[in-house]
Design a protein around this motif. Sequence first.
Motif, PDB file in Angstrom:
ATOM      1  N   VAL A  80       7.026  -5.487 -38.572  1.00  0.00           N
ATOM      2  CA  VAL A  80       6.273  -6.243 -37.570  1.00  0.00           C
ATOM      3  C   VAL A  80       4.782  -6.109 -37.883  1.00  0.00           C
ATOM      4  O   VAL A  80       4.271  -5.001 -38.039  1.00  0.00           O
ATOM      5  N   THR A  81       4.110  -7.250 -37.984  1.00  0.00           N
ATOM      6  CA  THR A  81       2.693  -7.258 -38.348  1.00  0.00           C
ATOM      7  C   THR A  81       1.818  -7.176 -37.104  1.00  0.00           C
ATOM      8  O   THR A  81       2.029  -7.898 -36.135  1.00  0.00           O
ATOM      9  N   LYS A  82       0.846  -6.285 -37.130  1.00  0.00           N
ATOM     10  CA  LYS A  82      -0.137  -6.172 -36.051  1.00  0.00           C
ATOM     11  C   LYS A  82      -1.159  -7.304 -36.177  1.00  0.00           C
ATOM     12  O   LYS A  82      -1.518  -7.688 -37.285  1.00  0.00           O
ATOM     13  N   PRO A  83      -1.687  -7.788 -35.044  1.00  0.00           N
ATOM     14  CA  PRO A  83      -1.264  -7.489 -33.673  1.00  0.00           C
ATOM     15  C   PRO A  83       0.031  -8.234 -33.335  1.00  0.00           C
ATOM     16  O   PRO A  83       0.295  -9.304 -33.862  1.00  0.00           O
ATOM     17  N   PHE A  84       0.831  -7.647 -32.470  1.00  0.00           N
ATOM     18  CA  PHE A  84       2.085  -8.265 -32.079  1.00  0.00           C
ATOM     19  C   PHE A  84       2.190  -8.223 -30.559  1.00  0.00           C
ATOM     20  O   PHE A  84       1.544  -7.411 -29.897  1.00  0.00           O
ATOM     21  N   SER A  85       3.004  -9.096 -30.003  1.00  0.00           N
ATOM     22  CA  SER A  85       3.217  -9.077 -28.561  1.00  0.00           C
ATOM     23  C   SER A  85       4.342  -8.105 -28.248  1.00  0.00           C
ATOM     24  O   SER A  85       5.293  -7.966 -29.029  1.00  0.00           O
ATOM     25  N   PRO A  86       4.266  -7.402 -27.111  1.00  0.00           N
ATOM     26  CA  PRO A  86       5.363  -6.516 -26.718  1.00  0.00           C
ATOM     27  C   PRO A  86       6.699  -7.245 -26.651  1.00  0.00           C
ATOM     28  O   PRO A  86       7.733  -6.679 -27.022  1.00  0.00           O
ATOM     29  N   ALA A  87       6.680  -8.499 -26.196  1.00  0.00           N
ATOM     30  CA  ALA A  87       7.932  -9.252 -26.083  1.00  0.00           C
ATOM     31  C   ALA A  87       8.568  -9.464 -27.455  1.00  0.00           C
ATOM     32  O   ALA A  87       9.783  -9.365 -27.612  1.00  0.00           O
ATOM     33  N   GLU A  88       7.731  -9.752 -28.464  1.00  0.00           N
ATOM     34  CA  GLU A  88       8.262  -9.935 -29.821  1.00  0.00           C
ATOM     35  C   GLU A  88       8.867  -8.631 -30.339  1.00  0.00           C
ATOM     36  O   GLU A  88       9.958  -8.620 -30.912  1.00  0.00           O
ATOM     37  N   LEU A  89       8.157  -7.533 -30.117  1.00  0.00           N
ATOM     38  CA  LEU A  89       8.649  -6.246 -30.604  1.00  0.00           C
ATOM     39  C   LEU A  89       9.972  -5.879 -29.942  1.00  0.00           C
ATOM     40  O   LEU A  89      10.910  -5.430 -30.606  1.00  0.00           O
ATOM     41  N   VAL A  90      10.064  -6.074 -28.625  1.00  0.00           N
ATOM     42  CA  VAL A  90      11.303  -5.763 -27.910  1.00  0.00           C
ATOM     43  C   VAL A  90      12.456  -6.614 -28.452  1.00  0.00           C
ATOM     44  O   VAL A  90      13.576  -6.118 -28.638  1.00  0.00           O
ATOM     45  N   ALA A  91      12.187  -7.885 -28.733  1.00  0.00           N
ATOM     46  CA  ALA A  91      13.228  -8.752 -29.291  1.00  0.00           C
ATOM     47  C   ALA A  91      13.674  -8.255 -30.659  1.00  0.00           C
ATOM     48  O   ALA A  91      14.876  -8.252 -30.979  1.00  0.00           O
ATOM     49  N   ARG A  92      12.721  -7.787 -31.483  1.00  0.00           N
ATOM     50  CA  ARG A  92      13.066  -7.246 -32.806  1.00  0.00           C
ATOM     51  C   ARG A  92      13.894  -5.972 -32.659  1.00  0.00           C
ATOM     52  O   ARG A  92      14.851  -5.750 -33.409  1.00  0.00           O
ATOM     53  N   ILE A  93      13.512  -5.126 -31.707  1.00  0.00           N
ATOM     54  CA  ILE A  93      14.253  -3.874 -31.473  1.00  0.00           C
ATOM     55  C   ILE A  93      15.698  -4.182 -31.093  1.00  0.00           C
ATOM     56  O   ILE A  93      16.640  -3.593 -31.628  1.00  0.00           O
ATOM     57  N   ARG A  94      15.877  -5.107 -30.164  1.00  0.00           N
ATOM     58  CA  ARG A  94      17.229  -5.456 -29.734  1.00  0.00           C
ATOM     59  C   ARG A  94      18.053  -5.985 -30.901  1.00  0.00           C
ATOM     60  O   ARG A  94      19.231  -5.640 -31.056  1.00  0.00           O
ATOM     61  N   ALA A  95      17.421  -6.839 -31.721  1.00  0.00           N
ATOM     62  CA  ALA A  95      18.140  -7.425 -32.857  1.00  0.00           C
ATOM     63  C   ALA A  95      18.546  -6.352 -33.858  1.00  0.00           C
ATOM     64  O   ALA A  95      19.685  -6.337 -34.356  1.00  0.00           O
TER      65      ALA A  95
END
Length: 231
Positions: A103-118
């Motif tokens: 995940v490239t900074k800066p990132f949105s928390p929503a994007e990171l959470v979606a990546r974590i779930r995936a």
Amino acid sequence: MKPLALVVEDEAALTTLLRYNLEKEGFRVNEAADGEEALLKAKEETPDLILLDWMLPLISGIEVCRQLRRLPETKDTPIIMLTARGEESDKVRGLDSGADDYVTKPFSPAELVARIRAVLRRSKPETFTEMLAFEDINMDLSAYKVYRSGREVHLGPTEFKLLRHLMQNPGRVFSREQLLDSVWGHDVYVEPRTVDVHIRRLRKVLNEKGEKDLIRTVRSAGYSLDRSSPE
């Protein structure tokens, strides 16, 4: 027990942001500010997920990732690398070192959470469940169960959806009309006061053992889920 996430990041502000969003998703969180501490923490208690910054003091994130993959405790643990380096060659290096995602900074928390779930769905499909947590309330979205202080709370379908919406947006105040749209849907006509009835039912079940009421009534505005005492 809640799954454990290890956050390896030397920027304190970003660590705080990551902790907040991970805890909201139902994780416990351990922190490490450099590569050596990360390896030590991973050996002390095996995490279910690792968020790993590329640029770290003492040992680079790339080298930490390689070493984590050689440890029996973490050889299969999902690792997401966080970095300001956005070149394709850097992404390839990160993935080649053993990372599951990048995940490239800066990132949105929503994007990171979606990546974590995936990543967790791919790596642990048999055990991963989508969880929400707030204070001592835990909601298992896949099993459709709610727990408070470890005891199971039995909710009706509408109360479950109402609590889920509030837990997904802690601290935010929703009007009755907004809750009707989000929980009941735009195409269903329901009296706004119906929301009050379901909030009362939700409170009764959540607090039946004398627990603190976490649903706040905001006069002339609506309802929110927060740590303040209800008005």
